[in-house]
Design a protein around this motif. Structure first.
Motif, mmCIF file in Angstrom:
data_model
loop_
_atom_site.group_PDB
_atom_site.id
_atom_site.type_symbol
_atom_site.label_atom_id
_atom_site.label_comp_id
_atom_site.label_asym_id
_atom_site.label_seq_id
_atom_site.Cartn_x
_atom_site.Cartn_y
_atom_site.Cartn_z
ATOM 1 N N ILE A 496 48.938 -62.294 -15.237
ATOM 2 C CA ILE A 496 49.009 -63.576 -14.515
ATOM 3 C C ILE A 496 47.939 -63.616 -13.416
ATOM 4 O O ILE A 496 47.258 -64.640 -13.233
ATOM 5 N N LYS A 500 45.362 -66.715 -13.060
ATOM 6 C CA LYS A 500 45.886 -67.755 -12.163
ATOM 7 C C LYS A 500 44.781 -68.684 -11.652
ATOM 8 O O LYS A 500 45.014 -69.870 -11.418
ATOM 9 N N LEU A 510 51.261 -72.370 -12.734
ATOM 10 C CA LEU A 510 51.610 -71.162 -13.513
ATOM 11 C C LEU A 510 52.668 -70.418 -12.724
ATOM 12 O O LEU A 510 52.434 -69.977 -11.601
ATOM 13 N N TYR A 512 55.856 -67.448 -12.521
ATOM 14 C CA TYR A 512 56.342 -66.221 -13.155
ATOM 15 C C TYR A 512 57.695 -65.915 -12.571
ATOM 16 O O TYR A 512 57.854 -65.781 -11.357
ATOM 17 N N ILE A 536 49.453 -66.755 -22.747
ATOM 18 C CA ILE A 536 49.359 -67.647 -21.571
ATOM 19 C C ILE A 536 48.139 -68.574 -21.705
ATOM 20 O O ILE A 536 48.230 -69.786 -21.449
ATOM 21 N N VAL A 553 53.012 -74.036 -16.965
ATOM 22 C CA VAL A 553 53.205 -72.880 -17.871
ATOM 23 C C VAL A 553 54.137 -71.956 -17.122
ATOM 24 O O VAL A 553 53.841 -71.544 -15.995
ATOM 25 N N VAL A 555 56.309 -68.440 -17.102
ATOM 26 C CA VAL A 555 56.483 -67.121 -17.746
ATOM 27 C C VAL A 555 57.739 -66.517 -17.145
ATOM 28 O O VAL A 555 57.941 -66.581 -15.931
ATOM 29 N N VAL A 568 57.242 -67.361 -22.779
ATOM 30 C CA VAL A 568 56.183 -68.198 -22.211
ATOM 31 C C VAL A 568 56.393 -69.625 -22.735
ATOM 32 O O VAL A 568 56.377 -69.836 -23.952
ATOM 33 N N ASP A 570 55.424 -73.921 -22.230
ATOM 34 C CA ASP A 570 54.419 -74.814 -21.649
ATOM 35 C C ASP A 570 54.859 -76.255 -21.860
ATOM 36 O O ASP A 570 55.794 -76.526 -22.616
#
Ligand code: ADP
Length: 633
Positions: A496, A500, A510, A512, A536, A553, A555, A568, A570
């Motif tokens: 990530i 990023k 993004l 996590y 990703i 997105v 994760v 993952v 999106d």
């Protein structure tokens, strides 16, 4: 009338033909044609031949019983005539003072006076002697064959033109010499003999023969003793003694010994090996040596009998005395008495050899050996295959590592913006801080504490920049497939961190959400990071630049039983239902510049880690990729 005649003749002709046919058949049967001639020739063999066999001691006394048995058996198989064999026994041979023989002679005369035998066969010396003495009275015209008689006992002067002799020749010196050859340590030969007149005769003969050997070996004579006494003495013989079995028809107390019972009893108690000169005693109790062959004597006797029955004159049918046959030895007795085969005379034959384990189980052993060989072949084949598979596996992992590496290089293009952005920030800060520090140092009284603070910031930013470079290098590192224990949360976080900046550039949020549980897995950290990166980047690619809606997105990592899961999701265009089955296939791509290898490589990597990777469409739109890896124990 004339009109009917032809009709009659028409009816008669078939009848006449039938009679003629029948006549021909009968003629063929009655008249001597070629087949008839053969039958006439064979007719002379239809005549029954009467054979009178005269025994000496009795029908079961060895060795004569063996001669008689063999002669009768051979005669029955070889005689072209049917036979009527009649046997009589001369009991008087057993006694030292036999009574008058006349009643027995009278009995035989009453039997054969009117129907004399076609041939007389006497077996053994006493029977031969008796037949010679009374043949004039009993069967003056019948030819006679005296067989199984030692040549010294034949009354040659008393032979007529109607007599044939098939005699044998004893050679006791040869017998004793062969004992000394086979058992060279022998110092005493004990000769066993009975007490009948015949046995007494042989006692003198054997003693005479033994004289020349007395310098080499001493002799003892168990002759004229009670058989029980013989047994007693034979069980206590001094070492290096051997027994020589002569005859034992009647012992010193007048007890008769039929068959092989006496010899068997002696063998059971004797503490020395027993030798003999007759093969009738061979095959269980005696060691062997040169012996008279019953088969040979029988063969010559039967040949003489058949010639005489066929009409040849006895005076023309002569045979030489039959000597001892080549030595034969009983392997079992050799083992028992420790007789080495190398001591035997060169022309010896060893009988009753017990087959070796190999001889006995040859086929079984061959089978087992071949099964072992086949099995060994299979095992070595399998081992070879396993080695080849291992080599192939290692090779394929190497290929995979190389392919993954190539794919990472291609991904670096995408990462360039992100990396540049990441590097720019610390580098810009370093530059600004350095310039500020320079200015401060130009002052008359620079604030050293402030400068020190600035330098500390420069160092921190430098660390940040080198951390970006380390991450980049670790992705691009060309390493062989290498398994070690890793914490999956860290791997995901590093991935990530690498992307990023891209997300930022594309205005994508993004996130996590790592699980708090430990996700220890075994695997290659670089390759697993590549899988996460790939998924990703694909997720970000799915959100088009023009999409004005939610741009996210997400994760997340979770622990599902004994598996670690990375999910993952999106908010992109999602995957068409028809494409879902293909996204992991090599070269499947929907992107104008796509290569279609990213997910194919990702799946290969995950499966090499005993895990799975799956793609799905979310109900709310967008795609969901799930990577499952087994937790390390
Ligand atoms: P490439 O990225 O070079 O096309 P990949 O194997 O990584 O190769 O991806 C194969 C294809 O799978 C993509 O072209 C795309 O059509 C589809 N795909 C992968 N990830 C997603 C996603 N998150 N959303 C929609 N489609 C996706």
């Amino acid at each position: 009338m004339s009109g009917r005649m032809p009709m009659v003749s028409v009816r008669l002709w078939p009848m006449a033909a039938a009679w003629l046919g029948l006549g021909l058949v009968l003629a063929a049967c009655i008249l001597p044609g070629p087949a008839g001639a053969v039958e006439l020739g064979e007719a002379r063999y239809r005549e029954l031949k009467r054979v009178l066999v005269l025994h000496s001691f009795g029908r079961e006394f060895l060795p004569w019983s063996e001669f008689a048995r063999s002669i009768k058996a051979d005669l029955e198989t070889q005689s072209p005539w049917p036979l009527d064999i009649q046997e009589h026994t001369l009991l008087s041979a057993r006694f030292n003072n036999p009574g008058p023989e006349e009643p027995f002679v009278a009995y035989l005369r009453s039997l054969y006076e009117n129907r004399p035998p076609d041939i007389v066969i006497s077996i053994g010396a006493p029977a031969g002697k008796f037949a010679q003495k009374y043949r004039e009275q009993l069967f003056p015209n019948a030819p006679m064959v005296m067989t199984a008689v030692e040549q010294r006992l034949v009354d040659h002067a008393g032979l007529t033109d109607n007599d044939t002799v098939v005699s044998i020749r004893n050679d006791f010196q040869a017998s004793f010499r062969s004992i000394l050859q086979v058992l060279p340590d022998t110092n005493t030969i004990v000769v066993v003999l009975g007490a009948s007149p015949l046995e007494k005769f042989w006692l003198d003969e054997v003693k005479r023969n033994a004289k020349v050997l007395e310098s080499k070996v001493s002799f003892e004579w168990y002759a004229g003793l009670a058989f029980e006494e013989i047994l007693k003495r034979a069980s206590r013989l001094p070492p290096h003694s051997v027994l020589f079995w002569g005859l034992m028809s009647v012992d010193g107390t007048g007890v008769t010994h039929e068959g092989d019972t006496a010899l068997r009893r002696l063998r059971a108690v004797a503490n020395a090996p027993i030798f003999s000169y007759q093969d009738a005693f061979f095959g269980g109790e005696t060691v062997g040596g040169p012996m008279h062959s019953t088969a040979e004597t029988s063969r010559k006797t039967v040949s003489a009998v058949i010639r005489l029955l066929a009409g040849e004159k006895p005076v023309d049918v002569r045979t030489e005395p039959i000597p001892l046959a080549s030595p034969r030895y009983d392997w079992r007795e050799m083992q028992r008495w420790g007789i080495s085969a190398s001591n035997l005379p060169p022309d010896s034959e060893i009988l009753f050899r017990e087959p070796s384990v190999w001889e006995r189980y040859r086929w079984q052993m061959l089978m087992i050996t071949s099964v072992f060989l086949v099995q060994a072949g299979l095992i070595s084949g399998l081992l070879h295959e396993r080695r080849r598979r291992r080599v192939a596996e290692v090779e394929s992992r190497q290929r995979l590592a190389e392919l993954a590496h190539a794919n990472r290089y291609s991904a670096v293009g995408e990462l360039t913006t992100s990396i540049a952005h990441e590097l720019n920030q610390p580098l810009g800060a370093i530059l600004t801080n350095a310039e500020t520090a320079e200015l401060m140092l130009k002052a008359d009284f620079p604030d050293i504490g402030e400068v020190r603070q600035i330098l500390a910031d420069i160092r921190r930013d430098d660390h940040r920049a080198s951390e970006v470079i380390r991450r980049l290098r670790s992705v691009l590192k060309k390493t062989p497939f290498e398994i070690k224990g890793i914490e999956l949360n860290d791997t995901v976080r590093e991935a990530i961190d690498l992307v990023k900046a891209i997300a930022l550039g594309r205005r994508i949020t993004l996130t996590y959400l790592p699980t708090l549980a430990n996700l220890h897995v075994k695997g290659d950290p670089v390759q697993l990071q590549q899988v996460v990166l790939n998924v990703i980047i694909n997720a970000m690619d799915a959100i088009s630049d023009t999409d004005a809606g939610k741009r996210e997105v997400n994760v997340a990592s979770v622990r599902a039983g004994d598996h670690a899961e990375i999910r993952v999701t999106d908010t992109g265009a999602g995957i068409l239902a028809s494409d879902l089955a293909n996204v992991f296939n090599p070269f499947f791509t929907t992107k104008p510049q796509g290569m279609g290898m990213g997910l194919a490589i990702a799946r290969t990597i995950v499966e090499a880690h005993h895990g799975t990777i799956a793609a799905a469409s979310q109900a709310a739109g967008g795609a969901l990729f799930t990577i499952r890896l087994p937790i390390a124990r």
